[in-house]
Write an enzyme that holds these catalytic residues in place. Structure first.
Site, mmCIF file in Angstrom:
data_model
loop_
_atom_site.group_PDB
_atom_site.id
_atom_site.type_symbol
_atom_site.label_atom_id
_atom_site.label_comp_id
_atom_site.label_asym_id
_atom_site.label_seq_id
_atom_site.Cartn_x
_atom_site.Cartn_y
_atom_site.Cartn_z
ATOM 1 N N LYS A 96 4.525 1.820 15.777
ATOM 2 C CA LYS A 96 3.480 2.692 16.313
ATOM 3 C C LYS A 96 3.849 3.241 17.697
ATOM 4 O O LYS A 96 3.190 2.959 18.694
ATOM 5 C CB LYS A 96 2.116 1.972 16.357
ATOM 6 C CG LYS A 96 1.727 1.231 15.088
ATOM 7 C CD LYS A 96 1.149 2.145 14.038
ATOM 8 C CE LYS A 96 0.822 1.555 12.707
ATOM 9 N NZ LYS A 96 1.204 0.326 12.177
ATOM 10 N N ASP A 108 1.848 6.220 2.062
ATOM 11 C CA ASP A 108 1.115 4.998 2.383
ATOM 12 C C ASP A 108 -0.348 5.363 2.163
ATOM 13 O O ASP A 108 -0.865 6.282 2.808
ATOM 14 C CB ASP A 108 1.418 4.634 3.850
ATOM 15 C CG ASP A 108 0.518 3.546 4.389
ATOM 16 O OD1 ASP A 108 -0.662 3.479 4.011
ATOM 17 O OD2 ASP A 108 0.984 2.761 5.226
ATOM 18 N N ASP A 120 0.823 -1.217 0.000
ATOM 19 C CA ASP A 120 0.000 0.000 0.000
ATOM 20 C C ASP A 120 0.852 1.260 0.000
ATOM 21 O O ASP A 120 0.390 2.324 0.385
ATOM 22 C CB ASP A 120 -0.940 0.009 1.215
ATOM 23 C CG ASP A 120 -0.192 0.007 2.530
ATOM 24 O OD1 ASP A 120 1.029 -0.277 2.547
ATOM 25 O OD2 ASP A 120 -0.817 0.296 3.565
#
Ligand code: GDD
Ligand code: MG
Length: 355
Positions: free
Chosen positions: A159, A219, A108
């Protein structure tokens, strides 16, 4: 060199569009997103591509087939249950047995990475894994990568929270692997490259290096970024050229019919009209807009910096502003969709609605 593309995720942050179509097949300027990755690979002489699929696996075979039409040779690996990014790669091990380093891409990401320089860097450092990095404003959404002065990776934090951030370099979702590393991934069970393999390799002293790429990077995994990639390509911020025949700001596919007195605003920009689309009289465009194939845009409608997918009908005087409209929608006359609206495919919006 072979390439593996990880395309088995559910694309939850790009719902509602990923309910009907898996993220890597969503159209970007009316071509499946993966075609752009194939174009980059082909430009670097990479034709042998392994697709690690899971979610909506059959849709990939239907759309891409053997890859011949895209100038690549595709082989498919299918997961019955999602195995995570690491498990997916392990699942492709038999197809990677040549002993050569191979490239791994997230499915992606659009990244104008210099793959030849990436491979040279990997070999020069004699690395186990080399991770391409890019710089972003908000690393909390990605995998934060901290390096030392020699470019060796010292920490990989997927993250991170804001209090963990000391750098703005993140994992760009492209890796070169030495095949020996596959032995460190357990087979047949979910396993994450980002949360398990990379932190483990770094902690155990493996040679994990960074390759910072300065090219275009995005992304497309949220509605906002999916829309933005269209505007970036149409604004000339990437090397990709959308196809169609140009007439002023319009870029038209075959069989497009446009009415009279169209007007344009919002600075420079391009309006893509997919094959078979019709545009009524007095339609106003602003910025860049992408309308899919076989759409109908009613008289006096206003479209600004938006993306409209295949087969959608937009009523007279309707207003679409900085939003994404799925395939096969019916938008009534004078309805208005405003900033960040994301209309699921097949929706009906009645006249005068304000969304
Ligand atoms: N085959 C398979 N199986 N593929 C998967 C699976 C799985 O279980 N899970 C995810 N993928 C694929 C997705 O389809 C996508 O193409 C890619 O792996 C990355 O998954 P995302 O869900 O898009 O991850 P992300 O965007 O939150 O984070 C990743 O990408 C960032 C860069 O865009 C991580 O790699 C981050 O570290 C990185 O910064
Ligand atoms: Mg992603």
């Amino acid at each position: 060199m072979r390439a593996v593309i990880l395309i088995g995720g559910k694309g939850t942050r790009l719902r509602p569009f990923t309910i009907d179509t898996p993220k890597p097949l969503l159209p970007v300027l009316n071509r499946p997103f993966l075609h752009y990755q194939f174009e980059i690979l082909r430009a670097h002489g990479i034709k042998d591509v392994i697709l690690c699929t899971g979610y909506q696996s059959a849709a990939f075979r239907r759309s891409l087939g053997s890859g011949r039409a895209s100038g690549v040779r595709l082989r498919y690996v299918v997961e019955r249950e999602p195995l995570g990014t690491g498990g997916a790669l392990k699942n492709a091990e038999l197809l990677l047995a040549s002993g050569e380093p191979f490239l791994v891409l997230n499915g992606d990401v659009l990244n104008t990475l210099d793959i030849a320089a990436f491979l040279r860097h990997h070999k020069k450092q004699d690395a186990s894994v080399t991770i391409a990095l890019t710089k972003v404003k908000d690393p909390t959404l990605y995998g934060l990568v901290k390096t030392d002065l020699s470019g060796r990776i010292r920490e990989f934090l997927e993250k991170p929270s804001w209090d963990e951030i000391e750098a703005n370099t993140i994992n760009a979702g492209a890796y070169i692997f030495d095949p020996s590393v596959l032995a460190q991934i357990p087979g047949g069970v979910p396993f994450s490259l980002e949360r398990q393999l990379f932190p483990h390799l770094v902690a155990s002293g493996s040679r994990v290096f960074a390759f910072v790429s300065a090219g275009y990077w995005i992304d497309i995994g949220t509605v906002e970024r999916y829309r933005r990639v269209h505007l970036d390509i149409l604004g000339g911020h990437t090397p990709f050229k959308p196809s169609g025949s140009r007439k002023g700001r319009l870029l038209m596919g075959s069989g497009v019919k446009v009415g009279k007195e169209l007007t344009y605003g919002g600075g420079p920009g391009t309006i893509v009209l997919g094959p078979g689309t019709t545009v009524g009289d007095f339609v106003r465009f602003s910025g860049s807009v992408c309308v899919g194939p076989r759409c109908a845009i009613g008289k006096g409608a206003w479209l600004a910096d938006c993306v409209v997918l295949e087969g959608t009908r937009v009523g007279d005087g309707a207003r679409l502003e900085r939003c994404v409209v799925g395939a096969g929608c019916r938008i009534g006359a004078q309805a208005a969709l405003t900033e960040d609206a994301a209309l699921a495919g097949g929706s009906e919006v009645r006249s005068f609605s304000l969304l």
